[in-house]
Write a protein that holds these residues in place. Structure first.
Motif, PDB file in Angstrom:
ATOM      1  N   VAL A 112      36.731  15.750   3.107  1.00 44.85           N
ATOM      2  CA  VAL A 112      37.511  16.525   2.144  1.00 44.85           C
ATOM      3  C   VAL A 112      38.436  17.513   2.851  1.00 44.85           C
ATOM      4  O   VAL A 112      39.579  17.692   2.455  1.00 44.85           O
ATOM      5  CB  VAL A 112      36.566  17.249   1.160  1.00 44.85           C
ATOM      6  N   ALA A 116      41.190  13.956   4.677  1.00 41.08           N
ATOM      7  CA  ALA A 116      42.155  13.839   3.572  1.00 41.08           C
ATOM      8  C   ALA A 116      43.478  14.493   3.958  1.00 41.08           C
ATOM      9  O   ALA A 116      44.555  13.993   3.623  1.00 41.08           O
ATOM     10  CB  ALA A 116      41.593  14.470   2.300  1.00 41.08           C
ATOM     11  N   PHE A 159      40.544   4.274   4.594  1.00 41.34           N
ATOM     12  CA  PHE A 159      40.766   5.566   3.927  1.00 41.34           C
ATOM     13  C   PHE A 159      42.158   5.621   3.325  1.00 41.34           C
ATOM     14  O   PHE A 159      43.152   5.323   3.980  1.00 41.34           O
ATOM     15  CB  PHE A 159      40.576   6.724   4.905  1.00 41.34           C
TER      16      PHE A 159
ATOM     17  N   ASN B 668      43.770  21.968  -0.407  1.00 40.31           N
ATOM     18  CA  ASN B 668      43.872  20.912  -1.403  1.00 40.31           C
ATOM     19  C   ASN B 668      43.375  21.420  -2.747  1.00 40.31           C
ATOM     20  O   ASN B 668      42.423  22.189  -2.797  1.00 40.31           O
ATOM     21  CB  ASN B 668      43.002  19.718  -1.010  1.00 40.31           C
ATOM     22  N   PRO B 722      33.432  11.947  -1.341  1.00 36.93           N
ATOM     23  CA  PRO B 722      34.174  12.732  -0.344  1.00 36.93           C
ATOM     24  C   PRO B 722      35.249  11.926   0.361  1.00 36.93           C
ATOM     25  O   PRO B 722      36.177  12.508   0.928  1.00 36.93           O
ATOM     26  CB  PRO B 722      33.089  13.186   0.634  1.00 36.93           C
ATOM     27  N   ASN B 724      37.559  10.308  -0.960  1.00 36.72           N
ATOM     28  CA  ASN B 724      38.755  10.096  -1.782  1.00 36.72           C
ATOM     29  C   ASN B 724      39.974  10.631  -1.037  1.00 36.72           C
ATOM     30  O   ASN B 724      39.895  11.645  -0.348  1.00 36.72           O
ATOM     31  CB  ASN B 724      38.591  10.751  -3.159  1.00 36.72           C
ATOM     32  N   PRO B 725      41.112   9.945  -1.169  1.00 37.12           N
ATOM     33  CA  PRO B 725      42.276  10.304  -0.340  1.00 37.12           C
ATOM     34  C   PRO B 725      42.967  11.601  -0.739  1.00 37.12           C
ATOM     35  O   PRO B 725      43.785  12.115   0.014  1.00 37.12           O
ATOM     36  CB  PRO B 725      43.223   9.117  -0.537  1.00 37.12           C
ATOM     37  N   ASP B 726      42.651  12.149  -1.929  1.00 35.38           N
ATOM     38  CA  ASP B 726      43.315  13.374  -2.349  1.00 35.38           C
ATOM     39  C   ASP B 726      42.600  14.622  -1.855  1.00 35.38           C
ATOM     40  O   ASP B 726      43.078  15.723  -2.062  1.00 35.38           O
ATOM     41  CB  ASP B 726      43.411  13.417  -3.872  1.00 35.38           C
ATOM     42  N   GLY B 727      41.462  14.437  -1.243  1.00 31.49           N
ATOM     43  CA  GLY B 727      40.715  15.592  -0.771  1.00 31.49           C
ATOM     44  C   GLY B 727      40.113  16.404  -1.908  1.00 31.49           C
ATOM     45  O   GLY B 727      39.795  17.573  -1.743  1.00 31.49           O
ATOM     46  N   TYR B 728      39.972  15.782  -3.080  1.00 32.31           N
ATOM     47  CA  TYR B 728      39.347  16.495  -4.196  1.00 32.31           C
ATOM     48  C   TYR B 728      37.850  16.640  -3.933  1.00 32.31           C
ATOM     49  O   TYR B 728      37.208  15.735  -3.397  1.00 32.31           O
ATOM     50  CB  TYR B 728      39.489  15.710  -5.507  1.00 32.31           C
ATOM     51  N   SER B 729      37.308  17.749  -4.352  1.00 29.82           N
ATOM     52  CA  SER B 729      35.856  17.878  -4.340  1.00 29.82           C
ATOM     53  C   SER B 729      35.282  17.371  -5.660  1.00 29.82           C
ATOM     54  O   SER B 729      34.138  16.949  -5.735  1.00 29.82           O
ATOM     55  CB  SER B 729      35.444  19.329  -4.144  1.00 29.82           C
TER      56      SER B 729
END
Lengths: 522, 1012
Positions: A112, A116, A159, B668, B722, B724-729
């Motif tokens: 995260v 990312a 990814f 992010n 975790p 995910n490419p958007d870096g969202y939590s």
């Protein structure tokens, strides 16, 4: 504002039921104190801003409890460096009853907060501003090397693709990491040759100050670390990559100024906070046995004498039965080495020891194994500001001492490591010395120490006495990996499935990783 | 000659005018002066007739000498012969059946006769809000309205209050909407705590809200609209029920000056019990040492001071023909039971109404300003909370020893914290007196509201109303913490936090109102409107931080910060545009049909498929007692049914994720929609059935409501993978539903109605059952965790198929015979997380009684919550530390008896050493099932005994009353070691648990009320 509202209201009201005025909803719904993409493109901030956070996240250096979850409760304990002076939390990694509520943190945080971001850097910089892309790849490898060495298979090549991510095997990840380092080293080396003024300066939070050449050295040193890590499972590739690193024009770390370190933005040391403020970290018994036995001057740098046994450095064994929660409260706590806000990512001493092992394995490491080994000891002594490296390196008398637990004799144990410091004769013996000295030099990075312990079995560490893994993890072999995180198991179960498939064993703490082959070191 | 001509002319004209029809106008009110809309005015024996408008006004053409007949269902008809006066104001008094005449204020401030309502609306008269006054108006509602649960914050005077109407129906917000004179009130605050440890940034803070600031004396009454149908006209914000407040209005032709003064004294009640027999060993923070007399209950209680609250309010009103003015001022001054805690509040209010253009246009302007300052607002949890140290300090030292909270350090030439018994303080153990004196905080609130309301009467049956209001709430929290506090909370050079939040709301509406009788049988009442509501919240926090610190020790200002890491700006905006329509069709004044619909467009749904959403309501009412002949003793009977939906938008910024910047780093957005998915509104559907009856000359009456509701498509955040490419939590999704069903009974009786003695009694009963469904699969373990436990043993969760708000914790692991499994090392086996309680009551009961004897009036309100559980981590920690009475008793007895068995060999274990037992089971992360208590409690909530002075004997006053008042006097029944009606948070989390919350207070005082 008010006028606007009245105006808009008036317009909206005049249209009454048929239409509504929702045109500016998107603007309204944005974070007014956030940053939009066009604003950030100035001065490459949309790229730099994504790289910068990695400096505090690779080894978390600002929020203590996060570092505790990232590494302290796992590798820092299993490496024998340090342990909790009490039975922290009941379900406790230290006694091999793996606490999955803790063990996913390193993974979650890396993806995260680093990966990312670096993925966005790739999208914004690749082919356009390749120096940034190259830089991001070095940081990516530094990050993912830690992650794959913890969990094994992980998300690397997929990814950012469509849908939920699938996992690569550790072998695929290592292969890809070498490739990513190739790109980074080639690109930055060319820029060094061209004399390009660094674009990293403001962003670089390390002691390198944005110097391209230093980053190439770090990339080469990382490559060497990766190569040695796979030396048992893929000796040919290991040799090629290691020699590539050492023979590169810019080369690897050679002097202590080469080592890479960052400064905590809050100027605090998370390990020091855990040990002194929380009274939650004590010296490991192995430290007492090995450094105590060698009369190692670094012991006094790493640790403070116990307040309960003044003048003595007293360690605590990992994974024992704690008679009471406060029995070990006043054993040795951390010392000067972890008093500053500095976090060292990779030391020059480690690089010498990596080269020494390479030489031992017959690779061309630009030096003899013995010389490189002794240079490693010297580098570590210098780094810690202590004298007497030469005498220390040739001492063939002092050996690790037996561990005596002054409050609970059941924990007493004879020394398990039986070697001296001075260079020996057989490869196996010398490898044990190299890894043991590397173990001392790499302190406090338990992650590297734990990885090398798994790969080589060195240094020989005390076994835990209170194995609560329910028969899953053997006391003899210890924890070999972290199970895949709960966050992924819950939210990306297919991904975890693909990971288990390439793991080659059950998803628990006993399954060996790809490079952790069950065979002799030579 | 000229004179004669003139006289002739006058006489002639007069004669002409006598023969002509003239316009008579006036206002029809009930006996309390409340205007009666829809009252009939007819010319006796003629064809002409009209009805009054919303303000009770009528105009009719009539000839002098003719009679006007004024009728209103349920009131006594009056006949008045028209004389010379052009204005005839009529006060209709109660007839035989008073249920039919009640007028209630409903949605958008529209007055309706209560009989026509198809849903439950319950009223409180102003007197009931001020009789036993509290600094927070909402606290006085407890026990008085069926279906309304009132939970006070443990932060003392000036604290917020959680109000839940008909159970929790949302995962994120269950607070009702507050509406003043038809305009929604901005009720934002700086947030509620949700940490079991406390908050590192200054402790578990009650961030305050707006409704806790308002002056009860400004309002003449409150109406609670409980269901979805009642609030459909408010849209989203009304989904959890609506609490309507109506400003006091000046009575025509009168002027008055009212002074009200309340002084109360608060004492700490319901403290945990402490042992006084065992001291602590040197260097040990726990009190498990030798037997020796140490301080006990009395000494610990002596830490708390007697609090004092003074509320003085003044109201000046004057009304003349066509204009009225009301001015008010209130001052609240108080000191809490924790030393150093003070509150100051000043309320200013003005309301001006004027009429223009032949009274066709009426304009009302109101403005209120409140400023409040609270010093050392009490926190809860383990951090920055003196209560923790007061209870826990090692008993080798008394509180008196702790009063030397600092000692001079010659090396640094400054004072340093001194906590005897501790080698080094840590975040959970600081000297309480240090915390009070060297970690001072100030909470400030300034609230302004200004509104202008225009009403234009186009025709008797057609009004156009438009309103605009502006609300602004500024809250500020400041805390200066001295170095040598725990370094995990405060940098060694000190720490300064200054956090501000400014919330604003602009509201405007335009509404057309129709009210007409189609013919003798059919009436029509309609509303068509549009509104816009724009709100904004901007926050600015500066914090020198734990790691960064201050350049110069203990100088608390921004220029002295070492770095910028803790300085954060936040912002969010929301706009909801709406159109709505509602109509009531009446047949013969005994059958009513309601239909309503609304469409909202919300900016929070930008970038979704549709930012707009529609929802309807339909209801029917029948006055049975008017439709058919009933037995003589029945005065009134009504049945009603309604079905309604309410849409609800989502949180701001979710569908437009933007990166934030913190300390120069791009952060992010933590939450956003999953790629390829969209979000939509929540939807609550509710069916409500009810009946209302009055009998025996209106001396006995009851109202019964049954409802069942389901709120689906709940907006919630689930952990994102975790990788995910958007870096969202977190992903924001629509999932999950909550169903609630329950019933409410309101029963009232005039038990004794006599010349000298009256006894009125009222019972409010409500029962609610909630169930959580469709928890999304992404949620770990089939639950949504509302309060994360950290490493403590309290978790507050929503679990599939269970009621809302489950308390989870650890229990003993037992064998088939129920024996606790004991390990060889004498530790006790415990389970993983499991449900150990539920924070919701099974049912609630309020019983109020009013006795009148001559000039004396006595009120007593009993308030009961039955069922549900609470967890006391306070007790668990006190046990662990060996300071609780339980551990003293156990040590005196020599052992703790347990029903255990050795897991390895099956040997029974019947007793354990108290130290071993409590070290194993107690503490913040112990076996929490042992600290679960029944939340059932019955308390004497309010008592007042008042004396009203004889008007005729008063020198300058019109009225004068003095009363003795008490709040939270005592519990008739209580199981928990603390007051379960007090919560650590008035948000959604941290319910049903106590972690060193400030003890509940008992308040006794005097109320003096004078009108000049």
């Amino acid at each position: 504002m008010t006028l606007n509202i009245i105006k808009r209201t008036a317009i909206c009201f005049s249209l009454l039921t048929a239409f509504s005025c929702t045109d500016n909803f998107d603007e309204m719904n944005q974070n007014p104190v956030g940053a939009t993409t066009p604003d950030l493109e100035q001065n490459f901030n949309n790229i730099k801003g994504l790289i910068k956070p990695a400096f505090t996240r690779l080894y978390i250096s600002d929020v203590t409890w996060q570092y505790q979850l990232q590494q302290s409760l796992q590798a820092d304990g299993w490496s024998g460096y340090m342990t909790s002076p009490n039975e922290f939390g009941g379900i406790n990694n230290h006694n091999y009853n793996l606490n999955q509520n803790w063990n996913g943190f390193a993974w979650d945080d890396a993806y995260v907060n680093i990966i990312a971001n670096l993925f966005k850097v790739e999208q914004r910089a690749k082919g356009k501003y390749d120096q940034f892309y190259a830089w991001s790849l070095i940081i990516k490898v530094a990050t993912m090397q830690r992650i794959t060495d913890m969990y094994g298979p992980a998300v690397y090549s997929s990814f950012g693709g469509e849908g939920l991510a699938t996992y690569d095997s550790q072998q695929q990840i290592y292969t890809q990491m070498f490739k990513d380092l190739d790109f980074a080293v080639t690109d930055l080396t060319a820029r060094v040759a061209q004399g390009e003024v660094s674009k990293f300066t403001e962003t670089d939070q390390s002691n390198y100050g944005g110097n391209y050449s230093q980053w190439v050295k770090y990339a080469n040193s990382l490559r060497l670390r990766l190569a040695v890590r796979i030396s048992k499972v893929d000796p040919a590739l290991a040799k090629t990559e290691a020699e590539k690193a050492v023979s590169h024009s810019i080369g690897v770390f050679k002097i202590n100024n080469d080592l890479i370190k960052i400064k905590s933005p809050l100027d605090l040391n998370v390990i020091d906070v855990m040990s002194h403020v929380w009274a939650g970290l004590a010296m490991g018994a192995d430290m007492e046995s090995i450094l105590g036995g060698y009369d190692d001057p670094r012991l006094a740098k790493y640790w403070e004498p116990s307040t309960q046994f003044p003048g003595e450095y007293k360690g605590v064994r990992t994974g024992i039965v704690y008679p009471t929660p406060s029995t070990y409260a006043n054993f040795s706590r951390t010392g000067a080495r972890t008093k500053t806000g500095e976090v060292t990512w990779m030391t020059t001493a480690e690089v010498y020891f990596l080269r020494a092992e390479g030489a031992l394995r017959g690779w061309n490491m630009d030096g003899s194994a013995k010389d490189l080994y002794e240079a490693g000891i010297k580098a570590s002594f210098d780094q810690n500001g202590v004298d007497g490296a030469a005498a220390y390196a040739t001492d063939n008398v002092k050996k690790p001492i037996d561990y005596v637990d002054p409050v609970s004799a059941t924990n007493n144990a004879p020394a398990v490591s039986k070697i001296t410091v001075a260079w020996g004769t057989t490869n196996e013996e010398n490898l044990e010395k190299i890894i043991t000295q590397k173990w001392i030099a790499t302190y406090p990075d338990g992650q590297e120490a734990w990885s090398e312990f798994r790969r080589t079995g060195y240094p020989k560490l005390f076994r835990i006495t209170n194995n609560k893994s329910g028969g899953v993890i053997s006391t003899e072999l210890g924890v070999r990996r972290l199970p895949f995180p709960l966050s992924e198991a819950t939210n990306n179960p297919k991904g975890v499935e693909s990971g288990v498939e390439v793991l080659g064993g059950p998803d628990n703490g006993a399954t060996r990783l790809w490079w952790d082959v069950n065979k002799a070191n030579f | 000659m000229k004179k004669i001509f003139l006289i002739f002319m006058i006489v002639f004209t007069a004669q002409v005018s006598l023969a002509q029809v003239k316009n008579v106008k006036g206002v029809i009110t009930d006996s309390d002066g409340m205007p009666l809309p829809g009252a009939s005015v007819a010319v006796q024996g003629g064809q002409k007739g009209t009805t009054t408008d919303f303000d009770g006004l009528y105009t009719i053409e009539v000839q002098k000498g003719q009679s006007l007949v004024f009728t209103y269902v349920g009131l006594e008809t009056q006949t008045i012969v028209v004389g010379d006066a052009a204005t005839i104001n009529v006060k209709l008094v109660q007839g035989a059946s008073n249920a039919l005449n009640e007028v209630v204020v409903t949605s958008l401030g529209i007055k309706k006769s209560k009989k026509s309502l198809a849903y439950a609306a319950q009223e409180l008269k102003g007197e009931e809000l001020t009789r036993v006054k509290d600094a927070n108006l909402i606290n006085t509602v407890a026990g008085k309205i069926a279906g309304v649960a009132v939970t006070r914050s443990s932060s003392g005077a000036g604290g917020t209050t959680k109000v839940t109407i008909r159970g929790n129906s949302s995962f994120v917000n269950n607070q009702p909407l507050y509406v003043i004179d038809g305009i929604p009130l901005y009720n934002g605050g700086a947030g509620q705590p949700n940490g079991t440890f406390g908050d590192l940034n200054g402790g578990n803070k009650d961030g305050g809200d707006v409704v806790s600031l308002i002056n009860p004396d400004d309002y003449e009454g409150m109406t609670v609209l409980k269901g979805a149908a009642a609030s459909v006209l408010y849209g989203s914000q009304g989904a959890n029920g609506v609490i309507l407040l109506s400003s006091k209005k000046a009575k025509a032709g009168a002027e008055s000056f009212n002074v009200n003064s309340v002084t109360t004294f608060e004492t700490a009640a319901y403290l945990p019990e402490f042992q006084s027999d065992y001291t602590s060993n040197a260097g040990d923070p726990r009190s498990w040492g030798a037997k020796q007399k140490v301080e006990g209950d009395k000494e610990i209680k002596d830490f708390f001071e007697v609090g004092n609250t003074q509320i003085t309010s003044m109201t000046f009103t004057k009304a003349t023909e066509g204009a009225s003015t009301a001015l008010s001022y209130a001052n609240t001054n108080g000191s809490g039971i924790i030393p150093g805690n003070h509150i100051k509040k000043n309320n200013f209010g003005i309301r001006q109404t004027s009429k223009f253009f032949d009274d066709k246009l009426s304009v009302a302007v109101t403005a209120n300003y409140v400023t409040q300052t609270i010093n050392n607002r009490p926190t809860n949890g383990l951090y920055f909370n003196p209560i923790a140290g007061v209870y826990s300090h090692p008993r080798a030292f008394s509180l008196n020893d702790l009063k030397t909270y600092e000692v001079f350090d010659p090396v640094k030439n400054m004072m340093q914290q001194n906590y005897p018994g501790f080698a080094a303080v840590n975040e959970s153990n600081e000297n309480p007196y240090w915390q009070i004196n060297r970690q001072k905080s100030i909470d400030k609130n300034n609230f302004f509201t200004g509104a202008i309301a225009l009403d234009y009467k186009i025709a008797e049956w057609f009004h156009l109303t438009s309103r605009y209001s502006y609300n602004r709430n500024e809250s500020n929290f400041q805390k200066g913490m001295y170095g040598s506090s725990a370094t995990s909370l405060v940098h060694p050079t000190g720490r300064y936090i200054n956090a501000s939040l400014i919330g604003t709301q602009n509201y405007a509406d335009l509404i057309a109102l129709f009210n007409t009788k189609i013919n003798d049988n059919f009436s029509f009442n309609g509303t068509l409107g549009t509104s816009i509501n724009h709100s904004r919240a901007n926050g600015l926090t500066i914090d020198s931080g734990i790691g960064g610190g201050l350049v110069l020790d203990n100088i608390f200002t921004l220029g002295n910060f070492v770095n910028n890491n803790g300085n954060v700006q936040t912002g969010a905006e929301r706009e909801v545009q709406s159109v709505f329509a509602a109509a009531t069709f009446g047949y013969k004044d005994y059958l009513f049909l309601d239909v309503a619909g609304r469409n909202d467009w919300s900016s929070t749904l930008a970038n979704t498929d549709n930012p707009g959403y529609f929802y309807p309501a339909v209801g029917a009412t029948a006055i049975l007692s008017e439709m058919a002949t009933m037995p003589e003793f029945i005065n009134y009977g009504k049945v009603r049914a309604t079905f309604a939906q309410v849409g609800n938008d989502i949180a701001s910024t979710i569908t437009s994720p933007t990166s934030g910047i913190v300390a120069g780093n791009i952060v992010n957005p933590p939450v956003g929609p999953r790629r390829g998915t969209s979000l939509k509104n929540e939807l609550k559907s509710e069916l409500e059935l009810g009946t209302e009856w009055r009998m025996f000359n209106n001396r006995l009456g009851f109202e019964l409501s049954y409802y069942t509701s389901d709120t689906k498509n709940q907006f919630l955040q689930v952990p994102a993978e975790p990788t995910n490419p958007d870096g969202y939590s977190f992903y924001a999704i629509n999932a999950g539903s909550i169903s609630n069903k329950g019933f409410e009974v309101v029963l009232f009786a005039d038990i004794v109605r006599g010349e000298k003695f009256n006894w009125e009694s009222k019972i409010n009963f409500s029962q609610n059952r909630s169930k959580v469904n469709d928890i999304p699969s992404e949620s770990t373990g089939g639950r949504i965790v509302l309060t994360d436990p950290g490493s403590n043993s309290y978790r507050y969760s929503l679990i599939e198929g269970r009621p809302f708000g489950v308390i989870e914790g650890f229990d003993f692991q037992r064998d088939a015979q129920g024996r606790i499994l004991v390990n060889d090392d004498n530790t006790l086996q415990r389970t993983d997380w499991k449900e150990i309680g539920n924070a919701n009551p099974d049912f609630m009961l309020g019983w109020s009684n009013t006795f009148k004897l001559g000039a004396f009036t006595a009120n007593i309100l009993l308030d009961g919550r039955f069922g549900g559980e609470v967890l006391s981590l306070t007790q668990a920690i006190n046990d662990f530390n060996g300071v609780s009475k339980a551990t003293g008793d156990a040590r005196n007895a020599g052992a703790v008896n347990i029903n255990g068995v050795r897991a390895s060999d099956g040997t029974p274990v019947t007793s354990m050493d108290p130290f071993d037992y409590y070290s194993n089971t107690a503490g913040r992360n112990g076996v929490s099932s042992q600290y679960i208590y029944d939340a059932t409690n019955v308390s004497v909530r309010e008592v007042s005994i008042g004396y009203t002075f004889n008007k005729t004997k008063l020198p300058v006053f019109q009225t004068a009353t003095v009363s003795l008042i008490a709040r939270n006097l005592f519990f008739i029944y209580k199981d928990a070691p603390f007051d379960p009606n007090v919560a650590l948070s008035t948000g959604e989390g941290l319910q049903g648990v106590d972690v060193f919350g400030m003890p509940s207070t008992r308040s006794i005082g005097l109320n003096l009320n004078l009108t000049f």
